[in-house]
Motif scaffolding. Structure first.
Motif, PDB file in Angstrom:
ATOM      1  N   SER A 118       0.833  -1.199   0.000  1.00 18.17           N
ATOM      2  CA  SER A 118       0.000   0.000   0.000  1.00 18.17           C
ATOM      3  C   SER A 118       0.866   1.247   0.000  1.00 18.17           C
ATOM      4  O   SER A 118       1.942   1.279   0.595  1.00 18.17           O
ATOM      5  CB  SER A 118      -0.925   0.007   1.221  1.00 18.17           C
ATOM      6  OG  SER A 118      -0.171   0.160   2.399  1.00 18.17           O
ATOM      7  N   ASP A 120      -0.216   4.970   0.720  1.00 18.50           N
ATOM      8  CA  ASP A 120      -1.360   5.805   1.065  1.00 18.50           C
ATOM      9  C   ASP A 120      -1.005   6.754   2.198  1.00 18.50           C
ATOM     10  O   ASP A 120       0.097   6.694   2.718  1.00 18.50           O
ATOM     11  CB  ASP A 120      -2.574   4.929   1.414  1.00 18.50           C
ATOM     12  CG  ASP A 120      -2.273   3.936   2.514  1.00 18.50           C
ATOM     13  OD1 ASP A 120      -1.116   3.904   2.970  1.00 18.50           O
ATOM     14  OD2 ASP A 120      -3.179   3.195   2.906  1.00 18.50           O
ATOM     15  N   PRO A 121      -1.906   7.660   2.556  1.00 21.32           N
ATOM     16  CA  PRO A 121      -1.588   8.568   3.670  1.00 21.32           C
ATOM     17  C   PRO A 121      -1.483   7.797   4.977  1.00 21.32           C
ATOM     18  O   PRO A 121      -2.141   6.756   5.144  1.00 21.32           O
ATOM     19  CB  PRO A 121      -2.792   9.514   3.700  1.00 21.32           C
ATOM     20  CG  PRO A 121      -3.491   9.329   2.419  1.00 21.32           C
ATOM     21  CD  PRO A 121      -3.218   7.949   1.973  1.00 21.32           C
ATOM     22  N   ASN A 495      10.897  -0.463  -3.443  1.00 26.35           N
ATOM     23  CA  ASN A 495      11.663  -1.653  -3.836  1.00 26.35           C
ATOM     24  C   ASN A 495      11.587  -2.714  -2.738  1.00 26.35           C
ATOM     25  O   ASN A 495      11.498  -3.913  -3.002  1.00 26.35           O
ATOM     26  CB  ASN A 495      13.119  -1.249  -4.099  1.00 26.35           C
ATOM     27  CG  ASN A 495      13.873  -2.292  -4.897  1.00 26.35           C
ATOM     28  OD1 ASN A 495      13.418  -2.714  -5.953  1.00 26.35           O
ATOM     29  ND2 ASN A 495      15.006  -2.737  -4.376  1.00 26.35           N
ATOM     30  N   LYS A 509      14.554   0.178 -15.583  1.00 29.80           N
ATOM     31  CA  LYS A 509      13.168  -0.226 -15.863  1.00 29.80           C
ATOM     32  C   LYS A 509      12.398  -0.409 -14.543  1.00 29.80           C
ATOM     33  O   LYS A 509      11.231  -0.032 -14.417  1.00 29.80           O
ATOM     34  CB  LYS A 509      13.219  -1.541 -16.648  1.00 29.80           C
ATOM     35  CG  LYS A 509      11.962  -1.855 -17.379  1.00 29.80           C
ATOM     36  CD  LYS A 509      12.015  -1.337 -18.809  1.00 29.80           C
ATOM     37  CE  LYS A 509      10.730  -1.680 -19.534  1.00 29.80           C
ATOM     38  NZ  LYS A 509      10.526  -0.883 -20.708  1.00 29.80           N
ATOM     39  N   LYS A 510      13.070  -1.039 -13.590  1.00 29.13           N
ATOM     40  CA  LYS A 510      12.420  -1.264 -12.284  1.00 29.13           C
ATOM     41  C   LYS A 510      12.087   0.079 -11.632  1.00 29.13           C
ATOM     42  O   LYS A 510      11.013   0.270 -11.056  1.00 29.13           O
ATOM     43  CB  LYS A 510      13.346  -2.070 -11.366  1.00 29.13           C
ATOM     44  CG  LYS A 510      13.415  -3.545 -11.720  1.00 29.13           C
ATOM     45  CD  LYS A 510      14.234  -4.302 -10.707  1.00 29.13           C
ATOM     46  CE  LYS A 510      14.250  -5.783 -11.065  1.00 29.13           C
ATOM     47  NZ  LYS A 510      15.114  -6.562 -10.174  1.00 29.13           N
ATOM     48  N   GLN A 512      11.542   2.896 -13.109  1.00 30.45           N
ATOM     49  CA  GLN A 512      10.425   3.541 -13.825  1.00 30.45           C
ATOM     50  C   GLN A 512       9.084   2.946 -13.388  1.00 30.45           C
ATOM     51  O   GLN A 512       8.090   3.646 -13.254  1.00 30.45           O
ATOM     52  CB  GLN A 512      10.597   3.345 -15.333  1.00 30.45           C
ATOM     53  CG  GLN A 512      11.693   4.217 -15.918  1.00 30.45           C
ATOM     54  CD  GLN A 512      12.083   3.796 -17.321  1.00 30.45           C
ATOM     55  OE1 GLN A 512      11.674   2.748 -17.813  1.00 30.45           O
ATOM     56  NE2 GLN A 512      12.899   4.611 -17.954  1.00 30.45           N
ATOM     57  N   GLN A 513       9.069   1.628 -13.153  1.00 30.57           N
ATOM     58  CA  GLN A 513       7.792   0.997 -12.798  1.00 30.57           C
ATOM     59  C   GLN A 513       7.399   1.262 -11.339  1.00 30.57           C
ATOM     60  O   GLN A 513       6.215   1.386 -11.026  1.00 30.57           O
ATOM     61  CB  GLN A 513       7.861  -0.494 -13.122  1.00 30.57           C
ATOM     62  CG  GLN A 513       8.026  -0.665 -14.633  1.00 30.57           C
ATOM     63  CD  GLN A 513       7.870  -2.070 -15.148  1.00 30.57           C
ATOM     64  OE1 GLN A 513       7.703  -3.007 -14.371  1.00 30.57           O
ATOM     65  NE2 GLN A 513       7.931  -2.217 -16.454  1.00 30.57           N
ATOM     66  N   LEU A 514       8.404   1.398 -10.480  1.00 32.35           N
ATOM     67  CA  LEU A 514       8.085   1.799  -9.096  1.00 32.35           C
ATOM     68  C   LEU A 514       7.568   3.234  -9.101  1.00 32.35           C
ATOM     69  O   LEU A 514       6.667   3.597  -8.350  1.00 32.35           O
ATOM     70  CB  LEU A 514       9.326   1.671  -8.211  1.00 32.35           C
ATOM     71  CG  LEU A 514       9.849   0.249  -7.979  1.00 32.35           C
ATOM     72  CD1 LEU A 514      11.153   0.284  -7.175  1.00 32.35           C
ATOM     73  CD2 LEU A 514       8.811  -0.592  -7.230  1.00 32.35           C
ATOM     74  N   PHE A 516       5.972   4.670 -11.401  1.00 36.34           N
ATOM     75  CA  PHE A 516       4.594   4.661 -11.899  1.00 36.34           C
ATOM     76  C   PHE A 516       3.597   4.580 -10.742  1.00 36.34           C
ATOM     77  O   PHE A 516       2.560   5.236 -10.736  1.00 36.34           O
ATOM     78  CB  PHE A 516       4.431   3.446 -12.834  1.00 36.34           C
ATOM     79  CG  PHE A 516       3.057   3.277 -13.382  1.00 36.34           C
ATOM     80  CD1 PHE A 516       2.669   3.896 -14.548  1.00 36.34           C
ATOM     81  CD2 PHE A 516       2.129   2.476 -12.734  1.00 36.34           C
ATOM     82  CE1 PHE A 516       1.395   3.733 -15.057  1.00 36.34           C
ATOM     83  CE2 PHE A 516       0.848   2.308 -13.233  1.00 36.34           C
ATOM     84  CZ  PHE A 516       0.482   2.946 -14.404  1.00 36.34           C
ATOM     85  N   LEU A 517       3.970   3.805  -9.736  1.00 39.31           N
ATOM     86  CA  LEU A 517       3.057   3.625  -8.604  1.00 39.31           C
ATOM     87  C   LEU A 517       3.025   4.858  -7.691  1.00 39.31           C
ATOM     88  O   LEU A 517       2.058   5.083  -6.973  1.00 39.31           O
ATOM     89  CB  LEU A 517       3.457   2.387  -7.790  1.00 39.31           C
ATOM     90  CG  LEU A 517       3.413   1.069  -8.566  1.00 39.31           C
ATOM     91  CD1 LEU A 517       3.926  -0.067  -7.703  1.00 39.31           C
ATOM     92  CD2 LEU A 517       1.989   0.764  -9.018  1.00 39.31           C
ATOM     93  N   ASP A 519       3.398   7.905  -8.856  1.00 43.85           N
ATOM     94  CA  ASP A 519       2.904   9.034  -9.639  1.00 43.85           C
ATOM     95  C   ASP A 519       1.567   9.538  -9.079  1.00 43.85           C
ATOM     96  O   ASP A 519       0.688   8.745  -8.753  1.00 43.85           O
ATOM     97  CB  ASP A 519       2.710   8.577 -11.092  1.00 43.85           C
ATOM     98  CG  ASP A 519       2.796   9.753 -12.034  1.00 43.85           C
ATOM     99  OD1 ASP A 519       3.114  10.851 -11.564  1.00 43.85           O
ATOM    100  OD2 ASP A 519       2.540   9.567 -13.233  1.00 43.85           O
ATOM    101  N   GLY A 520       1.469  10.847  -8.964  1.00 47.18           N
ATOM    102  CA  GLY A 520       0.218  11.429  -8.491  1.00 47.18           C
ATOM    103  C   GLY A 520       0.176  11.638  -6.984  1.00 47.18           C
ATOM    104  O   GLY A 520      -0.704  12.317  -6.473  1.00 47.18           O
ATOM    105  N   SER A 530       8.287  18.480 -12.947  1.00 44.11           N
ATOM    106  CA  SER A 530       7.279  17.798 -13.771  1.00 44.11           C
ATOM    107  C   SER A 530       7.877  17.065 -14.968  1.00 44.11           C
ATOM    108  O   SER A 530       7.328  16.062 -15.416  1.00 44.11           O
ATOM    109  CB  SER A 530       6.219  18.797 -14.230  1.00 44.11           C
ATOM    110  OG  SER A 530       6.852  19.861 -14.881  1.00 44.11           O
TER     111      SER A 530
END
Lengths: 750, 246
Positions: A118, A120-121, A495, A509-510, A512-514, A516-517, A519-520, A530
């Motif tokens: 997770s 999250d806050p 990780n 690559k790893k 970049q995919q972490l 992605f999670l 992001d936001g 940005s």
């Protein structure tokens, strides 16, 4: 000069009309008041690397102005307090003035386990902990994570922190004030502390406004009192104040028309002009008073002819003292102060030599009573101070020399103990709410001064993130750095929850995919720009000590120099860096402006008295004064700061007048055939009296600054007053002895 | 929650609904009809373009392929940009969600408590990614009903965790597809707004464009679906953890 004086009298109506017109114009310009800018960072030169980087970081990461709200309660990890923290957080989060907010209720919490992963806050919206089990769980998480412990919640759980960044491009002070009003308007049970640079700036602005309202009338009263005691006549009191008042009006109007704002330094221009600017008129009024028997108009013209040169000389040296800040100053606010105070002195000079003679040509002679009273007053000064002084100078010159040697030795000893202070918190008196808030947050939550290390390159590359992490580890070795954070920390944590350990993955690559999670997530915009070309390590510094800041900045710069990375460019900024640059610049400002002022003053005096030796002699009391001044600063513990750095050159500019008057008088009486003690006695009787009166009135004017709410201005007022007394006494004690000695040497040689 | 259902279901499903007037129906019946429109097909596949626009107008784009079966299973696989290609989310019954990161070659379950968090930088949450009937999640109340539109107030059923206190769903009164949704926080403040554009593909209504705006941040997410295929005979094994990692 005679022609000039005649023209003034001839066109006196024109002079009065022109001055009145200009003054009305100035009143019109100032009808809406003046804006106050108390943000020191805007005063840093564009060439300052730390300031430039700080500005860039603000642009890239949504603002660099961090406000902090300390929420104090018996235990902040209780449902009611957590609810209030969530209320404040939400109200800030969605405010258009705020670009980001971090608190106990919304700080990112990354975890992994059998339940899954997770991000999250820490406290979920709508699920505030209520039960004992939920509160215990939250407490355990908070005290088990370095990102939260002592950063978001104090170690004694009595204080929680809410950090917010004011959006770049908005009026920071106005925004900070609105946000404070909004939060205070919630009427929460907890005690709130507002800290950080926007609240320091607001605090100082308020003090400036308060000072202006309060100190100008007091200064005016003091000057009026001193003038009344000295002259006991309406002319003697009203005209000097009229000159100073008009000079202040013209100066402030000029500032406003040219787009300058009042700063924590320039706000004392009116008080300085009240004290200094009235002196020239005093000379004119005094001289006209002596000359009046020759017929009003003629007497005024004659008086102007005689008084113009010494007044011009005195004003020029004072102007030089202030203008020395233009070339020597690092901070724009000091440079502006120098320019506009010099301009104000020039206005005073012009008014004294134009408006005042024009008015005096209309008004009557001094009353016999006033003359008697003045005589009685000056007799007091002569009888109680100057005659005993003459006796000592004549009979026991070694005593004078010994006293000065002792003073100088103390001065030299104390000078080595002078320390510098650029910490804005110390500008506030003890007990001031801003100072209290800063101290609370410094003691309990890791300080309020932001520190940034900016990395430029490919943010998602392993090398980039590993360099960040290494630098962050180094940052953590400093005792005054509270928990630094960066996107590298978040990637490490991600990780770990993906089961590959708490480290930066070596595979891009790893990453970049972490990424992605993540992001936001709100925190990302604080840590990465940005277009993913820049990232920062964000930390806070908790010491307000200049030496600690200096040591930290030097160590960081040295580390970055010795650990250059191929994968990214690393730069370091933040308030300690800015303060450290300011600190270094204070020394530079001090020496450069002082040296410049000394050289120019020697040159001017030598030129006007047509003797280089006189120029050198004139600065002896001033140099002695400066040594004593720095000694007192060192011994009493008054630091060199943005205000006290002005004292030396200001004192030089004003104090040199005494030397000039004394030397001029000695030269005149020597030319008239008097020599040695006879000349000194004559000088003391006439010029000595004037020096004492002027010394006391100027010192009294500056002592008003001791009533200021700002500590640097209190010190400034005290030190200038002290240096006035010192340079005045130096002029009537040291100078006659040196002059006598030089005459004797000359006689022996011839 | 309803936001989720409306937005995503709009992409993947359509239902052919006889035009009819709703005046005489109660709120539950209307909501059931909405579910029937949104979950009309047996399965659906489509390509999705996700356009993110921040408050300053800066845009970024992602692409994904979506598969859905019934109203309980959904697979979401990113295809662009290249760095994100292969990242997948699987939504299964009973609030079970999995994440697959190809660079790590392994899947991880997503904790149930993150359902209200933002999904991959969009204005949608993880919860929005799951397929679930509206009538299971909400208690509806009719706010307004006329010839052309119906407005329902949806309140999360007891036990359903939601970041919203209520939502207001505006429906087409003839075909029962959503036209727009307003989302309200616990203080009653409107915080998000979504607009739908539906078009008919074959027998089903398809939400080919959905625009969600976070009114607090000014951030906006637009979803545009293309290559929509219905009833392709997808099996349960297409929605397994194994399928996720393929």
């Amino acid at each position: 000069m005679k022609q000039f004086a005649d023209h003034i009298i001839r066109f006196r109506w024109l002079v009065i009309a022109l001055v009145s017109l200009l003054s009305l114009g100035a009143v019109y310009v100032l009808k809406d008041g003046m804006s106050i800018n108390s943000d020191v960072s805007t005063s840093l030169p564009d060439s300052d690397q730390a300031a430039r980087l700080l500005k860039d970081i603000g642009d890239e990461f949504g603002g660099n102005t961090m406000g902090l709200v300390g929420v104090e309660a018996k235990n902040v990890l209780k449902p009611g307090v957590i609810r209030d923290i969530a209320r404040i957080t939400d109200s800030l989060k969605y405010d258009t003035l705020v670009s980001s907010v971090v608190s106990l209720t919304n700080i990112i919490h990354i975890q992994g386990g059998d339940f899954g992963i997770s991000i999250d806050p820490l406290v979920k919206p709508g699920q505030l902990p209520e039960t004992k089990a939920e509160l215990d769980s939250l407490t355990k998480i908070v005290f088990g994570n370095d990102m939260y412990k002592g950063v978001i919640v104090s170690n004694d759980t009595t204080m929680a922190l809410i950090m917010f960044t004011i959006r770049a491009g908005v009026d920071e002070s106005k925004a900070a004030k609105l946000l404070r009003n909004k939060i205070e308007g919630m009427h929460l049970d907890e005690r709130l502390y507002f800290a950080g640079s926007p609240y320091l700036v607001i605090g100082i602005s308020d003090l400036i406004a308060h000072d202006l309202k309060r100190l100008i009338p007091i200064s005016l009263l003091v000057i009026l009192l001193v003038l009344w005691l000295s002259f006991r006549s309406f002319k003697g009191v009203f005209l000097p104040v009229l000159t100073a008042g008009m000079a202040i009006l013209w100066t402030l109007a000029s500032m406003k028309m040219l787009g300058f704002e009042l700063t924590m330094i320039s706000d004392n221009i009116p008080i300085i002009l009240l004290a200094v600017g009235s002196a020239y008129t005093i000379h004119v009024v005094n001289r006209v008073g002596i000359m009046i028997a020759a017929g009003r108009k003629k007497a005024v013209a004659e008086a102007v002819k005689l008084v113009a040169v010494p007044v011009l000389m005195a004003a020029l040296t004072t102007i030089v003292g202030f203008l020395s800040f233009v070339l020597g100053a690092y901070l724009k606010m000091i440079r502006d102060f120098g320019i506009f105070t010099a301009l104000g002195v020039m206005f005073s000079l012009i008014l004294s030599l134009t408006l005042i003679p024009a008015i005096l040509s209309f008004v009557g002679n001094k009353s016999a009573k006033a003359n008697r009273e003045k005589k009685a007053k000056t007799n007091f000064i002569r009888g109680k101070l100057l005659q005993p002084l003459f006796y000592v100078l004549k009979e026991r010159p070694k005593l004078i020399v010994t006293i000065w040697i002792i003073l100088l030795l103390f001065g030299i000893g104390g000078s080595f103990r002078v320390h510098r202070n650029v910490n804005m918190v110390d500008y506030f008196k003890k007990g001031n709410p801003t100072r209290v808030a800063e101290k609370k947050l410094r003691d309990k939550l890791g300080g309020t001064e932001v520190v940034y290390v900016e990395f430029t390159g490919n943010v998602q590359s392993p090398g980039f993130l590993k360099t960040m992490k290494k630098t962050e580890t180094y940052l953590k070795t400093f005792p005054y750095i509270s928990q630094p954070q960066s996107v590298a920390d978040l990637i490490e944590q991600m990780n770990e929850v993906m089961g590959e350990g708490k480290k930066i993955p070596s595979n891009a690559k790893k990453i970049q995919q972490l990424w992605f999670l993540l992001d936001g997530q709100d925190i990302m915009k604080q840590l990465v720009n940005s277009d993913l070309t820049k990232a920062v390590i964000d930390a806070r510094f908790s010491s307000g000590n200049s030496d600690d800041m200096h040591a930290f900045v030097n160590a960081m710069n040295s580390y970055l120099k010795n650990h250059k990375s191929n994968c990214c460019k690393v730069e370091f900024s933040g308030m300690p860096s800015v303060y450290s640059h300011m600190d270094t610049s204070l020394l530079y400002s001090q020496f450069s402006s002082l040296l410049l002022a000394l050289v120019l003053v020697i040159f001017i005096v030598a030129l006007l008295l047509r003797s280089f030796k006189s120029g050198l002699m004139a600065i002896v009391p001033i140099v002695a004064t400066l040594v004593v001044l720095f000694g007192v600063m060192g011994l009493v513990g008054i630091p060199l700061d943005v205000a006290t750095v002005l004292v030396a050159s200001t004192s030089l500019g004003i104090g040199i007048d005494y030397s000039v008057h004394v030397l001029n008088h000695l030269k005149q009486v020597q030319q008239a055939g008097k020599s040695g003690d006879e000349a000194v006695a004559d000088m003391l009787q006439i010029t000595g009296k004037a020096v004492v009166i002027n010394m006391v009135s100027v010192a009294a004017g500056f002592l008003v600054l001791m009533l200021s709410d700002m500590v640097p201005l209190i010190h400034f007022g005290l030190l200038v007053a002290l240096s006035m007394l010192c340079s005045g006494m130096g002029a009537i004690t040291l100078l006659p002895l040196i002059w006598k000695k030089s005459i004797q040497t000359k006689n022996i040689k011839s | 929650m309803k936001k989720i259902a409306f937005s995503l279901m709009g992409f993947f499903f359509f239902v052919w609904v006889w035009p009819q007037r709703a005046y005489t129906q109660n709120a539950e019946e209307i909501l059931r009809k909405v579910d029937q429109v949104l979950y009309a097909s047996k399965d659906e596949q489509s390509h999705l373009k996700i356009i993110l626009t921040d408050k300053n107008g800066r845009q970024s784009e992602r692409q994904a392929v979506i598969k859905q079966k019934g109203n309980t299973m959904r697979l979401f696989r990113f295809t662009a940009p290249a760095a994100d290609a292969g990242i997948s989310f699987l939504s299964l019954p009973k609030n079970v969600m999995y994440l697959y990161l190809p660079a790590f070659g392994r899947e991880r379950r997503i904790a149930s408590h993150v359902r209200n968090q933002k999904f991959a930088g969009t204005d949608f949450s993880y919860d929005d990614m799951e397929a679930k009937l509206l009538e299971v999640k909400y208690d509806p109340v009719i706010l307004k009903q006329d010839e052309n539109k119906i407005i329902l107030k949806l309140i999360p059923k007891p036990g359903v965790q939601s970041e919203y206190s209520k939502t207001e769903l505006t429906l087409d009164a003839h075909y029962f597809y959503p036209v727009s949704v307003d989302y309200f926080d616990r203080t009653g403040r409107k915080i998000k707004h979504t607009d739908y554009i539906f078009k008919k593909i074959g027998n089903y209504w398809n939400a080919f464009k959905i625009t969600m705006k976070d009114l607090r941040t000014g951030h906006q997410t637009q979803l545009v679906s293309t290559d929509v295929k219905y009833d392709q005979g997808l099996s349960d094994s297409d929605f397994s953890v194994r399928a996720l990692t393929r």
